[in-house]
Design a protein around this motif. Structure first.
Motif, PDB file in Angstrom:
ATOM      1  N   ARG A  88       0.946  -1.425  -0.157  1.00  0.00           N
ATOM      2  CA  ARG A  88       0.364  -0.403  -0.044  1.00  0.00           C
ATOM      3  C   ARG A  88       0.912   1.418  -0.131  1.00  0.00           C
ATOM      4  O   ARG A  88       0.506   3.036  -0.373  1.00  0.00           O
ATOM      5  N   ALA A  89       1.815   1.117   0.995  1.00  0.00           N
ATOM      6  CA  ALA A  89       2.858   2.306   0.630  1.00  0.00           C
ATOM      7  C   ALA A  89       3.418   2.477  -0.066  1.00  0.00           C
ATOM      8  O   ALA A  89       3.890   3.533  -0.556  1.00  0.00           O
ATOM      9  N   THR A  90       3.794   1.261  -0.987  1.00  0.00           N
ATOM     10  CA  THR A  90       4.181   0.953  -2.530  1.00  0.00           C
ATOM     11  C   THR A  90       3.020   2.499  -3.324  1.00  0.00           C
ATOM     12  O   THR A  90       3.692   3.292  -4.730  1.00  0.00           O
ATOM     13  N   ARG A  91       1.649   1.717  -3.480  1.00  0.00           N
ATOM     14  CA  ARG A  91       1.181   2.487  -4.124  1.00  0.00           C
ATOM     15  C   ARG A  91       1.253   4.141  -4.245  1.00  0.00           C
ATOM     16  O   ARG A  91       1.155   4.484  -4.905  1.00  0.00           O
ATOM     17  N   ASP A  92       0.937   4.857  -2.946  1.00  0.00           N
ATOM     18  CA  ASP A  92       1.245   5.340  -2.838  1.00  0.00           C
ATOM     19  C   ASP A  92       2.168   6.411  -3.219  1.00  0.00           C
ATOM     20  O   ASP A  92       1.713   7.158  -3.463  1.00  0.00           O
ATOM     21  N   PHE A  93       3.246   5.336  -2.507  1.00  0.00           N
ATOM     22  CA  PHE A  93       4.218   6.014  -3.282  1.00  0.00           C
ATOM     23  C   PHE A  93       4.198   6.131  -4.674  1.00  0.00           C
ATOM     24  O   PHE A  93       4.580   8.241  -5.003  1.00  0.00           O
ATOM     25  N   ALA A  94       3.975   5.798  -5.538  1.00  0.00           N
ATOM     26  CA  ALA A  94       3.900   5.708  -6.739  1.00  0.00           C
ATOM     27  C   ALA A  94       2.311   6.867  -6.563  1.00  0.00           C
ATOM     28  O   ALA A  94       3.726   7.767  -8.507  1.00  0.00           O
ATOM     29  N   ASP A  95       1.809   7.060  -6.361  1.00  0.00           N
ATOM     30  CA  ASP A  95       1.243   8.491  -7.190  1.00  0.00           C
ATOM     31  C   ASP A  95       1.493   9.287  -6.709  1.00  0.00           C
ATOM     32  O   ASP A  95       1.295  10.506  -7.839  1.00  0.00           O
ATOM     33  N   GLU A  96       2.050   9.566  -5.901  1.00  0.00           N
ATOM     34  CA  GLU A  96       2.416  10.692  -5.226  1.00  0.00           C
ATOM     35  C   GLU A  96       3.753  11.053  -6.134  1.00  0.00           C
ATOM     36  O   GLU A  96       3.818  12.396  -6.538  1.00  0.00           O
ATOM     37  N   ILE A  97       5.021  10.086  -6.054  1.00  0.00           N
ATOM     38  CA  ILE A  97       6.332  10.367  -7.526  1.00  0.00           C
ATOM     39  C   ILE A  97       5.183  10.461  -9.082  1.00  0.00           C
ATOM     40  O   ILE A  97       5.308  11.798  -9.976  1.00  0.00           O
ATOM     41  N   HIS A  98       4.296  10.029  -9.096  1.00  0.00           N
ATOM     42  CA  HIS A  98       3.339  10.889 -10.399  1.00  0.00           C
ATOM     43  C   HIS A  98       2.504  12.644 -10.591  1.00  0.00           C
ATOM     44  O   HIS A  98       2.834  12.879 -11.437  1.00  0.00           O
ATOM     45  N   GLU A  99       2.369  12.724  -9.209  1.00  0.00           N
ATOM     46  CA  GLU A  99       2.250  14.031  -9.041  1.00  0.00           C
ATOM     47  C   GLU A  99       3.034  14.683  -9.364  1.00  0.00           C
ATOM     48  O   GLU A  99       2.934  15.730  -9.787  1.00  0.00           O
ATOM     49  N   GLU A 100       4.193  14.542  -8.778  1.00  0.00           N
ATOM     50  CA  GLU A 100       5.005  15.471  -8.816  1.00  0.00           C
ATOM     51  C   GLU A 100       6.102  15.646 -10.220  1.00  0.00           C
ATOM     52  O   GLU A 100       5.939  16.621 -10.086  1.00  0.00           O
ATOM     53  N   LEU A 101       5.245  14.700 -11.222  1.00  0.00           N
ATOM     54  CA  LEU A 101       6.308  14.722 -12.370  1.00  0.00           C
ATOM     55  C   LEU A 101       5.718  15.650 -13.788  1.00  0.00           C
ATOM     56  O   LEU A 101       5.849  15.981 -14.264  1.00  0.00           O
ATOM     57  N   LEU A 102       3.751  15.719 -13.073  1.00  0.00           N
ATOM     58  CA  LEU A 102       2.961  15.983 -13.729  1.00  0.00           C
ATOM     59  C   LEU A 102       2.740  17.528 -13.265  1.00  0.00           C
ATOM     60  O   LEU A 102       2.631  18.451 -14.341  1.00  0.00           O
ATOM     61  N   GLU A 103       3.277  17.600 -11.724  1.00  0.00           N
ATOM     62  CA  GLU A 103       3.321  19.071 -11.722  1.00  0.00           C
ATOM     63  C   GLU A 103       4.027  19.640 -12.570  1.00  0.00           C
ATOM     64  O   GLU A 103       5.514  19.766 -12.561  1.00  0.00           O
ATOM     65  N   ALA A 104       4.605  21.633 -12.819  1.00  0.00           N
ATOM     66  CA  ALA A 104       5.621  21.928 -13.014  1.00  0.00           C
ATOM     67  C   ALA A 104       6.223  22.702 -11.718  1.00  0.00           C
ATOM     68  O   ALA A 104       5.855  22.572 -10.860  1.00  0.00           O
ATOM     69  N   PRO A 105       7.565  23.052 -11.684  1.00  0.00           N
ATOM     70  CA  PRO A 105       8.037  23.212 -11.292  1.00  0.00           C
ATOM     71  C   PRO A 105       7.386  24.687 -10.508  1.00  0.00           C
ATOM     72  O   PRO A 105       7.894  24.834  -8.775  1.00  0.00           O
ATOM     73  N   GLU A 106       6.691  25.659 -10.931  1.00  0.00           N
ATOM     74  CA  GLU A 106       6.708  26.332 -10.052  1.00  0.00           C
ATOM     75  C   GLU A 106       5.313  26.152  -9.223  1.00  0.00           C
ATOM     76  O   GLU A 106       5.089  27.095  -8.482  1.00  0.00           O
TER      77      GLU A 106
END
Lengths: 220, 488
Positions: free
Chosen positions: B60-78
């Motif tokens: 579960r932690a791994t899935r949450d982690f993957a979602d978090e990384i996906h969100e970070e990658l989609l976000e602009a640095p701004e």
């Protein structure tokens, strides 16, 4: 001696008549209680020898009946070893001595002589001497309410003294009647028994007149 | 004293073991086996459940982690605040996937956490070359034995890349040890607790058997009575056993009664003819005109008379003579009995007595003592010591002889009526096996007992113990106290 021998075995009756010297002793015989009653009506013997098992009744019952009629001749019961209850009942009924079948003639003669010497006397049921109570028929004695053991030999001496009701009984007479002989060992036994009686019943129960004899001190 | 070797004596000695021990051992073994199996099953189940729970949490932690990384990658640095951007650059450097993974892993509080994205053809971030676990599952990673790891993999992108989250599980390698310890302690506690409980349980189970045995011990061999076996037992099996024994004892008692009655009747029937026969010999001996009767005739008749007396005494019903009898000086009775022996017999008797009063039947006690002395004189050659003594509660008559000794195999039987030891029979020692039976019978009837004891190889002691004279209850109607007597 005048004897009456009551036994339902014919060979015993025949023997009784042959076993005593006819010049000194008269032996009458009876085969049953009924015959014994008839014989006693004619004349009282000096000693009555009574077998317990009779064809028409029990010798112990006959003994009790005779004592009830104040017949105080000495009674010798003939019993068996196994009849413990009968011996106790016989004493209660007023018999004076026992002999168990089979017995030796010499023993029978000795017992009869001893009873004849003592003479007629019915044991009183209860006598009092100070704080001592004596039941001579049940062979039991109490001192101050506690039972004390009195053995057969001691009773034999007591009986002789009680029969004279406080009168002096000569030593030779006690020795003859209870031991059948006046020897040094019999005299020593008598002294032992008298000291035991004094120890058990109290020192003042039996009086001794030195060199003459002994007497029991009865309550007036 | 009699001595024989019986066939039973030749049998190899048997060492009986208590049934309780057998039951306890069997139950302890069963408990140990049960303990082992239950410890194994519960240990395996527990280990499996713990692993499954840990894996589910890590996945579960791994899935949450993957979602978090996906969100970070989609976000602009701004999208982040200037402080956050400065913090990231200072700690991690440029905003790459690898640095994002490190940054996000720092936010999670799990021991030695490492996050990697692995794919054979595209940005693989793992330093290790080992294969990741299949997508959606967890596996061990033992590449560094000092830090055993558990890692779970989830799908990361459409090209087949997987995100692997790996944590250190330091206790995991010790699990087999603790598992073994659990089995061992399960087995041990099974043995100990099971053994103890089954011992207690077996004792509880055996208790009614013990009670039945005690009742059987209460049956008198000379006078078997079924009353000792009453009342009925609540256990079905034991009640059946009890009834079988009751029936056996009743039949034995009846057989013994018949034998005793027969002996007693025979003896009774012989009393009068024997008295008559004995008297005939006496009269013959007194007759001076005839030659004296042969000595052997007198002896034979006397032996027969003694036998009849013994049979009659043995036929006496057991009575409580210790409370109904008259006072008897046992020392005096012993001296009388000694005096009745022949001169040769008296020369062998060494007697020491004291005054000791018992209550009983004088005729029976006299015949008992006569048998005790005759028995010792018959079975020995040297002197016979007779000792009367008392502890003021019990009177004792010891008759000690030096003969062939008492065979231990015979000890249990010598008091049985008509028992004759093999030596007694083979050496033609006269007797009928009545003497000791009669002694015990008379002693028992007086509330006492008789014992035959082997003191050493050639010394045997017969000890007759009787209760000392005690006052009996005063019959009703007799006032022995002069005070009350005078008052009435």
């Amino acid at each position: 001696m005048r004897l009456l021998f009551v036994d339902d075995a014919p060979e015993m009756r025949a023997l009784a008549q042959r076993a005593f010297d006819p010049t000194h002793d008269t032996v009458r015989v009876a085969a049953s209680c009924a015959e014994a009653r008839v014989a006693l009506r004619d004349e009282l013997p000096e000693v009555l020898i009574l077998d317990v098992a009779l064809a028409d009744g029990n010798g112990v019952v006959l003994c009790q009946e005779l004592r009830g009629r104040d017949i105080d001749v000495p009674i010798l019961l003939l019993t068996a070893h196994g009849d413990v209850g009968q011996r106790v009942a016989g004493l209660d009924a007023g018999a004076d001595d026992f002999l168990t079948k089979p017995f030796a003639m010499a023993e029978l003669r000795a017992r009869i002589r001893a009873l004849a010497r003592r003479g007629p006397w019915t044991r009183p049921s209860l006598l009092r001497v100070g704080d001592v109570a004596l039941d001579a028929s049940a062979r039991r004695a109490w001192r101050g309410g506690d039972e004390v053991p009195v053995t057969r030999r001691e009773w034999a001496v007591l009986d002789l003294l009680l029969a004279r009701r406080g009168d002096l009984v000569r030593r030779e007479h006690i020795l003859e009647a209870a031991w059948g002989e006046d020897t040094a060992s019999a005299r020593a036994s008598l002294d032992t028994i008298l000291s035991r009686l004094r120890r058990k019943l109290g020192s003042d129960v039996v009086e001794t007149v030195r060199g003459q004899g002994h007497a029991i001190r009865l309550d007036p | 004293m009699p001595s024989v070797s019986t066939p039973e004596a030749a049998a190899p000695p048997l060492h009986p073991t208590p049934m309780i021990r057998r039951v306890a051992w069997a139950a302890a073994l069963a408990a140990a086996l049960g303990g082992t199996i239950s410890a194994m099953v519960s240990g395996l189940a527990a280990a499996g459940a713990i692993t499954a729970a840990e894996d589910a949490a890590l996945l579960r932690a791994t899935r949450d982690f993957a979602d978090e990384i996906h969100e970070e990658l989609l976000e602009a640095p701004e999208d982040d605040s200037p402080d956050e951007r400065a913090h990231f650059a200072r700690h991690h450097g440029p905003r790459t996937l690898q640095n994002l993974l490190v940054h996000e892993a720092e936010q999670i509080d799990l021991p030695g956490i490492q996050a990697t994205v692995r794919t054979p053809h595209k940005h693989d971030t793992s330093p290790s070359r080992s294969l990741p676990p299949p997508v959606g599952s967890c596996a061990d990673n033992a590449s560094d034995p000092r830090f055993p790891r558990r890692e779970c993999a989830v799908a990361f992108d459409a090209e087949g890349a997987v995100l692997v989250l790996s944590v250190i599980q330091p206790h995991r390698p010790h699990r087999p040890f603790w598992f073994a310890m659990a089995i061992l302690s399960g087995t041990l506690s099974g043995v100990l607790v099971g053994g103890w409980a089954s011992f207690v349980g077996a004792r509880w189970v055996v208790r009614p058997i013990d009670a039945l045995r005690e009742r059987l011990d209460g049956i008198h061999t000379a006078m078997p009575s079924v009353e000792a076996l009453d009342p009925p037992l609540p256990e079905v099996e034991l009640e059946e056993l009890r009834l079988a024994v009751v029936s056996l004892v009743a039949r034995l008692g009846a057989a013994l009664d018949t034998a005793r009655t027969f002996a007693s009747h025979a003896a009774h029937a012989l009393r009068t003819p024997l008295t008559s026969l004995s008297a005939e010999i006496d009269l013959w001996a007194q007759d001076v005109e005839r030659p004296p009767p042969p000595q052997r005739l007198r002896q034979q008749v006397d032996t027969l008379i003694a036998l009849v007396h013994r049979l009659l005494a043995l036929g006496t019903a057991e009575a409580d003579l210790a409370s109904t009898g008259v006072a008897i000086d046992l020392g005096e009775l012993v001296m009388d009995t000694v005096a009745q022996r022949s001169a040769t017999q008296r020369a062998r008797l060494d007697v020491s007595t004291q005054e000791v009063t018992v209550r009983g039947d004088e005729h029976l006690l006299a015949i008992m003592l006569a048998n005790g002395l005759d028995n010792a004189l018959k079975f020995s050659t040297g002197s016979v010591h007779v000792h009367v003594h008392t502890d003021h509660t019990h009177a004792r008559v010891d008759v000690v002889d030096h003969g062939p000794g008492l065979d231990p195999a015979d000890a249990a039987h010598v008091f049985e009526p008509f028992f004759r030891s093999r030596t007694a029979r083979s050496s033609n020692t006269p007797g009928h096996g009545i003497g000791l039976a009669l002694i015990r019978h008379v002693a028992d009837a007086h509330g006492g007992h008789a014992d035959l004891e082997r003191l050493d190889d050639d010394t045997t002691r017969l000890r007759i113990t009787l209760p000392c004279w005690r006052p009996a209850p005063i019959p009703s109607g007799i006032h022995t106290n002069p005070e009350t007597a005078r008052a009435t």
